[in-house]
Design an enzyme around this catalytic site. Structure first.
Site, PDB file in Angstrom:
ATOM      1  N   HIS A 521      26.220 -40.424  -1.767  1.00 29.50           N
ATOM      2  CA  HIS A 521      25.408 -39.800  -2.819  1.00 29.50           C
ATOM      3  C   HIS A 521      25.897 -40.227  -4.200  1.00 29.50           C
ATOM      4  O   HIS A 521      25.113 -40.718  -5.029  1.00 29.50           O
ATOM      5  CB  HIS A 521      25.482 -38.279  -2.669  1.00 29.50           C
ATOM      6  CG  HIS A 521      24.798 -37.508  -3.748  1.00 29.50           C
ATOM      7  ND1 HIS A 521      23.617 -36.828  -3.539  1.00 29.50           N
ATOM      8  CD2 HIS A 521      25.115 -37.283  -5.055  1.00 29.50           C
ATOM      9  CE1 HIS A 521      23.245 -36.250  -4.671  1.00 29.50           C
ATOM     10  NE2 HIS A 521      24.146 -36.508  -5.605  1.00 29.50           N
ATOM     11  N   GLU A 522      27.172 -40.021  -4.462  1.00 26.48           N
ATOM     12  CA  GLU A 522      27.701 -40.378  -5.777  1.00 26.48           C
ATOM     13  C   GLU A 522      27.643 -41.888  -6.014  1.00 26.48           C
ATOM     14  O   GLU A 522      27.416 -42.341  -7.134  1.00 26.48           O
ATOM     15  CB  GLU A 522      29.137 -39.867  -5.937  1.00 26.48           C
ATOM     16  CG  GLU A 522      29.267 -38.349  -5.879  1.00 26.48           C
ATOM     17  CD  GLU A 522      28.398 -37.628  -6.898  1.00 26.48           C
ATOM     18  OE1 GLU A 522      28.105 -38.213  -7.955  1.00 26.48           O
ATOM     19  OE2 GLU A 522      28.022 -36.474  -6.638  1.00 26.48           O
ATOM     20  N   HIS A 525      24.339 -42.859  -7.401  1.00 27.03           N
ATOM     21  CA  HIS A 525      24.279 -42.736  -8.864  1.00 27.03           C
ATOM     22  C   HIS A 525      24.834 -43.995  -9.525  1.00 27.03           C
ATOM     23  O   HIS A 525      24.270 -44.514 -10.495  1.00 27.03           O
ATOM     24  CB  HIS A 525      25.103 -41.533  -9.327  1.00 27.03           C
ATOM     25  CG  HIS A 525      24.437 -40.208  -9.167  1.00 27.03           C
ATOM     26  ND1 HIS A 525      23.186 -39.931  -9.674  1.00 27.03           N
ATOM     27  CD2 HIS A 525      24.862 -39.059  -8.571  1.00 27.03           C
ATOM     28  CE1 HIS A 525      22.874 -38.673  -9.399  1.00 27.03           C
ATOM     29  NE2 HIS A 525      23.865 -38.125  -8.731  1.00 27.03           N
ATOM     30  N   HIS A 528      22.511 -46.901  -9.362  1.00 27.77           N
ATOM     31  CA  HIS A 528      21.406 -46.715 -10.305  1.00 27.77           C
ATOM     32  C   HIS A 528      21.730 -47.341 -11.661  1.00 27.77           C
ATOM     33  O   HIS A 528      20.875 -47.997 -12.283  1.00 27.77           O
ATOM     34  CB  HIS A 528      21.135 -45.213 -10.448  1.00 27.77           C
ATOM     35  CG  HIS A 528      19.913 -44.867 -11.221  1.00 27.77           C
ATOM     36  ND1 HIS A 528      19.591 -43.574 -11.566  1.00 27.77           N
ATOM     37  CD2 HIS A 528      18.907 -45.628 -11.726  1.00 27.77           C
ATOM     38  CE1 HIS A 528      18.461 -43.561 -12.240  1.00 27.77           C
ATOM     39  NE2 HIS A 528      18.024 -44.797 -12.357  1.00 27.77           N
TER      40      HIS A 528
END
Length: 730
Positions: A521-522, A525, A528
């Site tokens: 998940h992190e 980021h 992105h």
């Protein structure tokens, strides 16, 4: 994702660090005036001072410059902040007093280019407060938070500056701007208006006072919460460790030793320690003690109690919203989101809530049945029993023990797995360069990131382990963002920050499936921002209810067969996770979704109810109890984040009236995962190219709802979310 401690205006005006700064003028023959000349002279003078300050000056070294973590010391902060604020103010005055006609080149470009030195110092100071805090750093945060806010208030309320921005805005249609430039002009003006740039002088004076008071209260809240999380329950009898896996026992022993209690075991009051303890400990008395300590952080009536701090924050937010012309703080915060209104966010949440509550009641019946079959006195399932008995049900129904999974999720392998996923989807390559650039903690790792053609994309830092002085949870930071508007391309520097328990430092660090998904998940980021092709820093930040989409969707790749075969290998035998075990995991995929959904969604609903009202709540605990009762919250579990410890809401404005964002993003995430699964190839290159080029790389260059339609061919389907969670779609 990181909750930025700066105001949203700071993120609009203060860009991330780059290797050079441009002048404040446009092109052609330079205009002049006494005020303009004086401001430029002050800029020149202060830049000479700033360029000699290790926290302010342009970053040096390889990769376009790297953060000087080896020079980040608390005693350097005051001088850096003082000079940085003065230099930024001089740069703004040069823009506001420029006698040249206001154009994109004379106003918007230098505005985007302002505050470079100050932003570098804030980046370093922000990481110090989150990752390596101590009493000296906390005192500096308390001192400088209101001063930093005052500096940005001065920019927001600078009337000549706003008049120039408004003039560019009014003439944008005939100025020959491209689509990105037009969007930047519109967003710059809109955000300033929402911050009070068009308010009366009297209103601006009060808004300034409110913003400064809020920054003080945010720092106070964080300081109190960190103090409560830096506590531990010590276990002295080995019999009280019954049920805990050996690696967790070792981690508790290491934590106790670190705190001067060698020979004991410490349950530190952070989620990464508490959750597995509640899941596996057979000692019900200790489970209750640990659960209550964790859920009562900030709510103990002592010096670290946050209730009064929260009530003051709420009053300030309500008053600010009224001054700015919004009915509530929620309406103010949601004006620049995909949902746009509290009503639309509530509609989505309440579509999911009843099914989730019904599922919790089913889960509790199953757990109670197993508890009734056990030896000893009969019990009624309480919140500190939920995770423990859920694990018993999982074993009973699916023959699945979470401890069977942990040996396959060795931390270093999972880090490599996340990077391999990025390579297969987006062509990104990672080469570890740890030891060649400065870090602020010796266990940090650093990677050089290159594209499929070998070109440099950025740097990725990993700070994976918990320690005293580091806030709880997991988040991503960008030390420097991508941009390309000043004649040369600046590449991203991103970091992930987790709180895995290091153990004795010799044995492999084994993490849970949930931990592995958090890691991905992190890392989503970070992806992105690493693939960003945004030209202007003012278009780098996406709406709050979009930002979690790129992170959440990447969690799905953890349990894909290609990832498991290469990286989920038993730490002792090196055998990949057997398909029979994977099948059992997939069969149990919707197991305990009632708990997971209600725990999260109760927090999001309380957040929205708290902020979607014109008058501020004064009794925080009572409001929490009454709101949960009105929602028919099951008594057998608690909010994931109770209000007294809800850092998303009260360490900044960032997620206030915005915790619903995870659910809003999950609709797009679930719909996107179904898209990848649709042809049987979860690394489909065509879909991955659309994901990279439209969903990730564009930043906020275009409307994100329109971008999703370009990617998917339609709006996201909320039923995909319900299917992922195993809830009825009708």
């Amino acid at each position: 994702m990181n909750v930025n401690k700066r105001t949203f205006l700071a993120s609009l005006l203060a860009t991330t660090a780059m290797t050079a700064c441009a002048s404040s003028g446009g092109g052609g023959v330079a205009a002049s005036s006494p005020a303009f000349d004086a401001a430029n002279a002050e800029v020149t003078r202060l830049k000479a001072v700033a360029d000699a300050d290790p926290l302010l000056k342009t970053w040096t070294g390889p990769y376009g410059g790297v953060p000087p973590w080896d020079q980040a010391r608390p005693e350097l902060i005051p001088a850096a902040m003082d000079t940085g604020i003065k230099l930024q103010e001089a740069e703004i005055q040069a823009i506001a007093n420029n006698p040249a006609p206001p154009t994109f080149d004379t106003v918007i470009v230098p505005l985007q280019d302002s505050g470079r030195h100050f932003d570098r110092a804030q980046t370093i100071f922000g990481v110090m407060t989150d990752n390596i805090s101590n009493e000296a750093i906390q005192a500096l945060e308390a001192e400088w938070s209101p001063k930093i806010t005052a500096a940005y208030n001065a920019i927001t309320f600078n009337k000549p500056l706003f008049e120039k921005i408004d003039a560019v805005y009014q003439g944008r249609a005939s100025a020959g701007l491209d689509a990105q430039q037009t969007r930047l002009v519109e967003r710059t003006r809109d955000q300033l208006v929402r911050a009070g740039a068009g308010a009366t002088a009297e209103q601006q004076a009060r808004l300034g006072q409110i913003n400064e008071a809020l920054s003080t209260k945010f720092a106070e809240f964080g300081r109190k919460l960190l103090a409560d999380e830096d506590t531990a329950i010590f276990i002295t009898n080995r019999r009280d460790l019954a049920g805990l896996p050996p690696n967790i026992v070792e981690q508790l022993a290491s934590a106790a030793s670190d705190r001067g209690h060698a020979g004991q075991w410490a349950v530190v009051n952070t989620r990464s320690v508490v959750d597995p303890f509640l899941q596996f400990s057979e000692n019900r008395r200790l489970r209750e003690q640990v659960w209550k300590a964790f859920k009562n952080r900030g709510d103990n009536g002592d010096a670290n109690d946050t209730n009064q701090t929260i009530s003051e924050i709420l009053a300030l937010r309500a008053e600010r919203a009224q001054i700015l012309g919004f009915p509530t703080h929620a309406h103010l915060r949601m004006a620049d989101t995909m949902a746009q209104t509290p009503e639309r966010a509530m509609e989505l949440m309440m579509r999911v809530w009843p099914a989730a509550v019904a599922r919790v009641h089913e889960e509790v019946r199953d757990m109670q049945a197993i508890a009734n079959r056990g030896r000893g006195p009969r019990i009624t399932i309480e919140p500190w029993d939920y995770n423990y008995y859920a694990e018993q049900v999982r074993r009973d129904r699916y023959s699945l023990d979470q401890n069977e999974l942990r040996p396959y999720f060795e931390l270093n392998n999972m880090i490599a797995a996340s990077q391999w996923m990025a390579n297969q989807l987006y062509g990104m390559n990672f080469r570890e360069i740890s030891g060649t650039v400065p870090v602020f903690e010796p266990n940090m790792k650093v990677w050089e990131v290159t594209d499929r053609d070998g070109s440099f994309m950025g740097l990725f830092y990993g700070d994976y382990f918990s320690r005293a002085g580091k806030r709880s949870g997991a988040w991503m930071n960008t030390y420097r963002g991508h941009e390309n508007f000043m004649g040369h391309e600046v590449k991203t520097i991103a970091s992930n920050n987790n709180n895995f328990v290091r153990g004795n430092g010799r044995d492999p660090v084994l993490i849970s499936l949930d931990d592995a998904e958090t890691l991905f998940h992190e890392f989503g980021h970070a992806i992105h921002y690493l693939v960003s092709r945004v030209n202007y820093p003012g278009l780098s930040n996406v709406p709050r209810d979009y930002v979690e989409y790129p992170s959440q969707v990447h969690e799905h790749w953890v349990l894909t067969r290609p990832v498991l075969d290469r990286f989920a290998k038993h730490y002792q035998t090196q055998a990949p996770m057997p398909q029979a075990l994977v099948d059992r995991v997939h069969n149990a995929a919707t197991f305990n979704q009632g708990y997971a959904t209600v725990e999260y969604l109760s927090s999001a609903l309380v957040d929205m109810h708290l902020h979607n009202r014109p008058t501020a709540v004064t009794d925080v605990d009572a409001f929490e109890r009454e709101t949960l009762a009105s929602l028919n919250m099951p008594r057998e579990l608690a909010m994931r984040h109770r209000l007294p410890q809800f850092g998303h809401l009260f360490s900044s404005d960032a997620y206030s009236a915005g915790y619903y964002s995870y659910l809003w993003s999950e609709v797009m995430d679930a719909d996107t995962w179904e898209y990848f699964q649709s042809n049987g190839n979860v690394f489909d290159p065509t879909i991955a190219a659309g994901m990279r080029n439209i969903i990730l790389a564009e930043g906020n260059n275009s409307d994100r709802a329109e971008a999703y339609r370009r990617f998917r061919g339609r709006d996201p389907d909320v039923n995909a979310l319900l299917r992922v969670r195993g809830f009825p779609t009708t």
